[in-house]
Enzyme design. Structure first.
Site, short mmCIF file in Angstrom:
data_model
loop_
_atom_site.label_atom_id
_atom_site.label_comp_id
_atom_site.label_asym_id
_atom_site.label_seq_id
_atom_site.Cartn_x
_atom_site.Cartn_y
_atom_site.Cartn_z
N SER A 140 0.86 -1.19 0.00
CA SER A 140 0.00 0.00 0.00
C SER A 140 0.89 1.23 0.00
O SER A 140 2.10 1.13 0.28
CB SER A 140 -0.89 -0.01 1.25
N TYR A 153 -2.15 -1.16 10.30
CA TYR A 153 -2.14 -1.32 8.84
C TYR A 153 -0.76 -0.97 8.30
O TYR A 153 -0.22 -1.67 7.44
CB TYR A 153 -3.21 -0.42 8.24
#
Length: 271
Positions: A140, A153
């Protein structure tokens, strides 16, 4: 890997979003597909949308290590070989370090990091045996920069990046026939935030609205970019103009990017 025709491609998280778009894009390139997801209904919809390619679907929880290794063996048996593994399945969690629970922290790490690591390790022997393999791991832009309320995350996606970049070097040093790419999508218009866990339920709606405003790229465009990056054997595949911008800021400013993120987060994320 010069082309994808008749290559056996495994895609996790294929029941929606980027995974579904990747399945369609790979099918259009002539791949034979092994698609998995925990969402069997979504997975069936993906398979039904694909024509002209061999497709098999599998229910798989990537947070289950033993299930991943069994899945790799089953796919190899069903197709006779495996050329590509795309570890795409993922979840999201929005919570500060102080507020998040151990249960939620372990949940996201089991899926977003361990699911990728176990998926890579389970399929790697088959990719090597194929003589023409490719590992594609989805990180990401949050694997490039740290963001408030995204520590878990961030931890998973930074770990995916480090794991994948190390693997790429190992494959080159060992002269193995396996390419390795790490993908860093920016905001993609998927349902990941709709299914995200939050430490404060009352903030979920605001979080989703904020994400919808920031999501700049469609899953189809993301899949197109990833497939092109695979064919070019790119080590780092940036998806979306926001990903390119964040990568540039990180390279230019180093750790000095953090005050900019703090300022932005006060208005959009830290709620």
């Amino acid at each position: 890997m010069k082309d994808l025709k008749n290559k056996v491609a495994v895609v996790t998280g294929a029941g929606s979003g980027i995974g579904r778009a990747l399945a369609k894009a790979l099918a259009a390139c002539g791949c034979r597909l092994a698609l998995s997801d925990v969402n069997e209904e979504g997975l069936a919809e993906t398979a039904a949308a694909i024509e002209g390619s061999e497709v098999k679907t599998y229910r798989l929880d990537v947070g289950d290590r033993d299930a991943i290794y069994a899945h790799a063996a089953e796919v190899a048996k069903d197709f006779g070989q495996v050329n590509i593994i795309i570890n795409n399945a993922g979840v999201a969690l929005s919570a500060s370090v102080r507020e998040m629970t151990d249960v939620d922290f372990e949940w996201i790490m089991n899926i977003d990091f361990w699911g990728v690591a176990h998926g890579t390790r389970a399929f790697l022997p088959y990719l090597i045996a194929s003589g023409d393999g490719h590992v594609v791991n989805i990180s990401s832009v949050f694997g490039l920069i740290g963001v408030p309320t995204q520590s878990a995350y961030n931890a998973a996606k930074f770990a995916v990046r480090g794991f994948t970049e190390s693997l790429r070097q190992e494959m080159k040093l060992e002269k193995q026939p396996v390419a390795v790419s790490c993908v860093h999508p920016g905001g993609i218009r998927t349902n990941i935030v709709n299914s995200a866990r939050t430490s404060k339920a009352e903030h979920a709606t605001e979080l989703r609205k904020g994400f919808d405003k920031l999501a700049m790229t469609t899953p189809e465009k993301a899949a197109e970019t990833i497939v092109k990056g695979m064919l070019k054997n790119e080590s780092r595949i940036l998806v979306g103009p926001d990903a390119w911008g964040i990568d540039a800021i990180n390279r230019l400013l180093g750790s000095a990017y953090q005050p900019l993120v703090q300022r932005f987060s006060r208005k959009t994320l830290y709620i």
